[in-house]
Scaffold this motif. Sequence first.
Motif, PDB file in Angstrom:
ATOM      1  N   ALA A   1       0.834  -1.201   0.000  1.00 36.98           N
ATOM      2  CA  ALA A   1       0.000   0.000   0.000  1.00 36.98           C
ATOM      3  C   ALA A   1       0.872   1.257   0.000  1.00 36.98           C
ATOM      4  N   ILE A   2       1.914   1.248   0.846  1.00 35.54           N
ATOM      5  CA  ILE A   2       2.819   2.404   0.929  1.00 35.54           C
ATOM      6  C   ILE A   2       3.588   2.565  -0.382  1.00 35.54           C
ATOM      7  N   MET A   3       4.106   1.424  -0.895  1.00 35.25           N
ATOM      8  CA  MET A   3       4.870   1.468  -2.146  1.00 35.25           C
ATOM      9  C   MET A   3       4.018   2.018  -3.280  1.00 35.25           C
ATOM     10  N   SER A   4       2.783   1.495  -3.376  1.00 36.13           N
ATOM     11  CA  SER A   4       1.878   1.938  -4.430  1.00 36.13           C
ATOM     12  C   SER A   4       1.609   3.440  -4.320  1.00 36.13           C
ATOM     13  N   HIS A   5       1.335   3.880  -3.090  1.00 34.95           N
ATOM     14  CA  HIS A   5       1.010   5.293  -2.885  1.00 34.95           C
ATOM     15  C   HIS A   5       2.193   6.185  -3.226  1.00 34.95           C
TER      16      HIS A   5
ATOM     17  N   ILE B   1       2.652  -5.948 -10.174  1.00 33.45           N
ATOM     18  CA  ILE B   1       3.073  -6.476  -8.870  1.00 33.45           C
ATOM     19  C   ILE B   1       1.888  -6.538  -7.911  1.00 33.45           C
ATOM     20  N   LEU B   2       1.077  -5.478  -7.886  1.00 33.28           N
ATOM     21  CA  LEU B   2      -0.086  -5.443  -6.998  1.00 33.28           C
ATOM     22  C   LEU B   2      -1.132  -6.480  -7.415  1.00 33.28           C
ATOM     23  N   ASP B   3      -1.373  -6.579  -8.724  1.00 32.08           N
ATOM     24  CA  ASP B   3      -2.361  -7.558  -9.216  1.00 32.08           C
ATOM     25  C   ASP B   3      -1.919  -8.979  -8.916  1.00 32.08           C
ATOM     26  N   PHE B   4      -0.621  -9.237  -9.105  1.00 38.47           N
ATOM     27  CA  PHE B   4      -0.094 -10.576  -8.853  1.00 38.47           C
ATOM     28  C   PHE B   4      -0.272 -10.948  -7.386  1.00 38.47           C
ATOM     29  N   THR B   5      -0.030  -9.988  -6.501  1.00 38.86           N
ATOM     30  CA  THR B   5      -0.195 -10.221  -5.061  1.00 38.86           C
ATOM     31  C   THR B   5      -1.659 -10.505  -4.734  1.00 38.86           C
ATOM     32  N   LYS B   6      -2.559  -9.713  -5.299  1.00 34.18           N
ATOM     33  CA  LYS B   6      -3.994  -9.905  -5.039  1.00 34.18           C
ATOM     34  C   LYS B   6      -4.470 -11.256  -5.544  1.00 34.18           C
ATOM     35  N   LEU B   7      -4.040 -11.647  -6.742  1.00 34.49           N
ATOM     36  CA  LEU B   7      -4.452 -12.933  -7.312  1.00 34.49           C
ATOM     37  C   LEU B   7      -3.961 -14.085  -6.454  1.00 34.49           C
ATOM     38  N   ASN B   8      -2.709 -13.991  -5.989  1.00 35.49           N
ATOM     39  CA  ASN B   8      -2.148 -15.043  -5.131  1.00 35.49           C
ATOM     40  C   ASN B   8      -2.883 -15.140  -3.808  1.00 35.49           C
TER      41      ASN B   8
ATOM     42  N   VAL C   1      -7.174  11.167  -0.397  1.00 34.94           N
ATOM     43  CA  VAL C   1      -7.501  10.341   0.769  1.00 34.94           C
ATOM     44  C   VAL C   1      -6.474  10.509   1.885  1.00 34.94           C
ATOM     45  N   LEU C   2      -5.186  10.317   1.581  1.00 35.13           N
ATOM     46  CA  LEU C   2      -4.141  10.427   2.607  1.00 35.13           C
ATOM     47  C   LEU C   2      -3.598  11.851   2.652  1.00 35.13           C
ATOM     48  N   MET C   3      -3.887  12.543   3.753  1.00 35.50           N
ATOM     49  CA  MET C   3      -3.421  13.931   3.924  1.00 35.50           C
ATOM     50  C   MET C   3      -3.113  14.182   5.391  1.00 35.50           C
ATOM     51  N   PRO C   4      -2.211  15.133   5.687  1.00 34.98           N
ATOM     52  CA  PRO C   4      -1.953  15.514   7.085  1.00 34.98           C
ATOM     53  C   PRO C   4      -3.111  16.329   7.646  1.00 34.98           C
TER      54      PRO C   4
ATOM     55  N   ASN D   1     -25.084  16.652   1.102  1.00 38.72           N
ATOM     56  CA  ASN D   1     -25.234  15.754  -0.047  1.00 38.72           C
ATOM     57  C   ASN D   1     -24.362  16.134  -1.241  1.00 38.72           C
ATOM     58  N   ILE D   2     -23.386  16.995  -1.052  1.00 45.83           N
ATOM     59  CA  ILE D   2     -22.505  17.369  -2.158  1.00 45.83           C
ATOM     60  C   ILE D   2     -21.752  16.142  -2.679  1.00 45.83           C
ATOM     61  N   PRO D   3     -21.657  15.944  -3.995  1.00 46.26           N
ATOM     62  CA  PRO D   3     -20.891  14.811  -4.538  1.00 46.26           C
ATOM     63  C   PRO D   3     -19.405  14.929  -4.178  1.00 46.26           C
ATOM     64  N   ILE D   4     -18.838  13.827  -3.710  1.00 49.40           N
ATOM     65  CA  ILE D   4     -17.409  13.784  -3.356  1.00 49.40           C
ATOM     66  C   ILE D   4     -16.762  12.628  -4.101  1.00 49.40           C
ATOM     67  N   ILE D   5     -15.714  12.929  -4.839  1.00 52.79           N
ATOM     68  CA  ILE D   5     -14.973  11.907  -5.590  1.00 52.79           C
ATOM     69  C   ILE D   5     -13.591  11.753  -4.959  1.00 52.79           C
ATOM     70  N   ALA D   6     -13.226  10.525  -4.615  1.00 46.88           N
ATOM     71  CA  ALA D   6     -11.920  10.264  -4.000  1.00 46.88           C
ATOM     72  C   ALA D   6     -10.844  10.208  -5.074  1.00 46.88           C
ATOM     73  N   LEU D   7      -9.738  10.878  -4.817  1.00 46.56           N
ATOM     74  CA  LEU D   7      -8.533  10.772  -5.652  1.00 46.56           C
ATOM     75  C   LEU D   7      -7.484  10.071  -4.796  1.00 46.56           C
ATOM     76  N   THR D   8      -7.214   8.810  -5.082  1.00 43.67           N
ATOM     77  CA  THR D   8      -6.360   8.040  -4.180  1.00 43.67           C
ATOM     78  C   THR D   8      -5.267   7.285  -4.927  1.00 43.67           C
ATOM     79  N   ALA D   9      -4.108   7.225  -4.291  1.00 44.22           N
ATOM     80  CA  ALA D   9      -3.007   6.427  -4.838  1.00 44.22           C
ATOM     81  C   ALA D   9      -3.039   5.002  -4.303  1.00 44.22           C
ATOM     82  N   ASN D  10      -3.960   4.717  -3.380  1.00 42.96           N
ATOM     83  CA  ASN D  10      -4.138   3.354  -2.877  1.00 42.96           C
ATOM     84  C   ASN D  10      -5.151   2.624  -3.752  1.00 42.96           C
ATOM     85  N   VAL D  11      -4.803   1.410  -4.177  1.00 41.12           N
ATOM     86  CA  VAL D  11      -5.685   0.694  -5.113  1.00 41.12           C
ATOM     87  C   VAL D  11      -6.210  -0.605  -4.521  1.00 41.12           C
TER      88      VAL D  11
END
Length: 576
Positions: free
Chosen positions: A213-217, A263-270, A506-509, A530-540
Amino acid sequence: MDSNTQTASSNEKTIYRFSKLNHFSFNFFSFQFLIVTAFLFYFELTYVAWGSLPIIILFLYFSASKKYSFNQKAIVTVFVLIVYFTYAYLLYGKTLNTVVLLYIIPIVLLIIIRSHKLMFILSAIIIVLVSIISYNDFFGFDYGNKKYYDQDNTNFFFYFIVLMIMVYLIVLLTARTNLVQYIIKDLKKKNVELEESRSELKKLQINKESFFAIMSHEIRTPLNAIKGISEILKNNKQSEEDQNLLELMDYSSNHLLALVNNILDFTKLNDGVFSLQFTEFNLRKTLTSLFKMNERLASEKTISYQIEIADTIPDYVYGDKNRINQIVLNLLKNAIEYTEAGSVKMVVDGVYNEDAEAQFLLQITISDTGKGIEKELGDKLFQKYASSNSSTNSVGLGLTISKGLLDLMNGSISFYSKIDQGTTFFITIPLPVVKNSTNKGDQIDSFLQDSSMKILLVDDNNINLLVLQKQLKNKLKNCELTLAHNGQEAINLHQENQYDMILMDVLMPVMDGITATKQIRNSTDRTKKNIPIIALTANVGEKEMLQCLDAGMNDFITKPFEISAILKVIAKITLD
C-alpha cells in the motif's frame, strides 16, 4: 535449530517408536511360542510342538527384518498361524477343542492393523474349517486321534492358553496405549507450533499489505504529476522533437505504472482477494483505441501493424473493461517487442451463445512473425517469472496475471508458436450483451463544453494540485476551481462557500479525506451534506476502495489518472 529441523527430528522420533514397538511385538510372539512349545513337549504333544518351531523361526526373522512393513508381516503371520492351528485341531480336535481359542490371536492381529475386511473373511474361513473337521470327526474319521492326549490335562491346558492370550493382549495394548499417549502429546506440541506459525503469518500478511500500500502510494503520487504535466504539454504546440520526447516520457511513465500494477495484481491474485469491476462499455471502440496506443511503437520498428474487427460483434457489452484492456495491451506489447521484422496482427471476432443470445463469446487472436517461443519456456509460459532471456522490459508477470484475470472472467488463453516463424495467442471471454445501451457519450461532450461548475480540489501535494487544476481548466473552460491542502481546510471552505463537487485526496496531514467526508456527511445542512465527493487516491486495494464508499464518497479514481477518466466520472455523477 530452526522449526523445520525440530519438526523433522520429532517425526523421526515418532517413526522410531513405531518401529521399536513393531519389533517388540514379534519378539514377544517368539517368546510366547517358545513357552507354548515347551509345554507342548511337556504334555507329549510332540507333533504340534515340532510344528511350532518354524513359526518361532519366522517370528525371529520378522523381529530382525526391516524389509517388510508391520502390516505385511502381520498378514503373513495370520495365515501361517491359521495353518498351524488348523493342523493342531486336526490332530487333537476331539479331546482338545480349546485349541480353537488360539484362533483368537490372528483375529486380534487383524484388528490391531485395522484390516477389518480380511478379519471377516478369515473368521468365515475358520468357521468353515472347524465345521468340516467336527463333521468328519462325528462320523468316526477320528482326525482328533484321542490316544495322543491325556484327558486329565484338558482343563489345565485350557487355562494356560487363555493366560497366554491375555498376557499377549495386555502387553501389546499397554505398549500401544503408551505410544498413542506419546503421539497425542507430540500432536499437542505441534498444534502449539502451528498456532504460533499462523500468528506469525498473519503478522507477515499485514506487513506485506502495508508495504504494498505504501509502495503503491509513494510511486503513484509522483507518477500522477509526471503524467499530468506530460498531458498538459502535449496539448500545447511543441516542436516535433519535443513532441517525440513527451511521447517517450509518457510511454516510460505508463510502463512504470504497468509494472507497479502487475506487482499489486499478482499479489492480489495469489492472496485470492482480487475482484473484477463490471461496467457497460463500447467493445469495438475500446479495442480500436487500445490497438492504436501501440501504433507508434510498431512504426518505430517498421513492422506491419494491422487490426480486423468482425461486423458481427455487439456494440455494447458488460464486463471489466480495464482488465480486458490490460490483457490485450500486454499481449500486443509482447508481440511488438519480440518481432523485429514482419507483422503484428489483431483479429477480433466471436459467436453468440446458442442457448442465450444475450451472451457473446469474444474471441481475440493476436499473431506476430517474431522469434517464437521455445518449448521449454512454452511449458511454463503462464507461470510466474517466465520470460525470454532476451526480454528487456518484462519481469515475467504479465502472462501470469493475464491467465489469472481470464480465469476470473471464465475465459481462456492458449497459444501456438514455431521458432523463427512467430506466435499466435488465442483469447476467449464470455461477455453479456447490452442491447439497449444507456451510454451518455453525447451528453458528456455537451456537458464538458457548457459546464460552469464550482469544484473544490483537495490534495496535500502541491504539484499534483496545480497539475490537476491546469488539466481541468483546459477541459472545463467555464468552471471555477478552489484549492485546499487537507481535509480540515476543505471542511472550512465547504462551510463558507457553495460548491457543486469536491475532488478529495484520501491520505493527507491534519485531516485525511475519509474523516473529512464523514464530517461532511454528518452535516445538518442538507445541501452541503449531499454534495458529490470523488476520491482521488493512490491506494488501489479493495479495502481502501470500500473505506471510501463506506465513508460516503460517491466514486473514486486511482492515481495516476487520465484527465478523461476524471471528466467521465464528474459527468456521470452530475448527469445522474
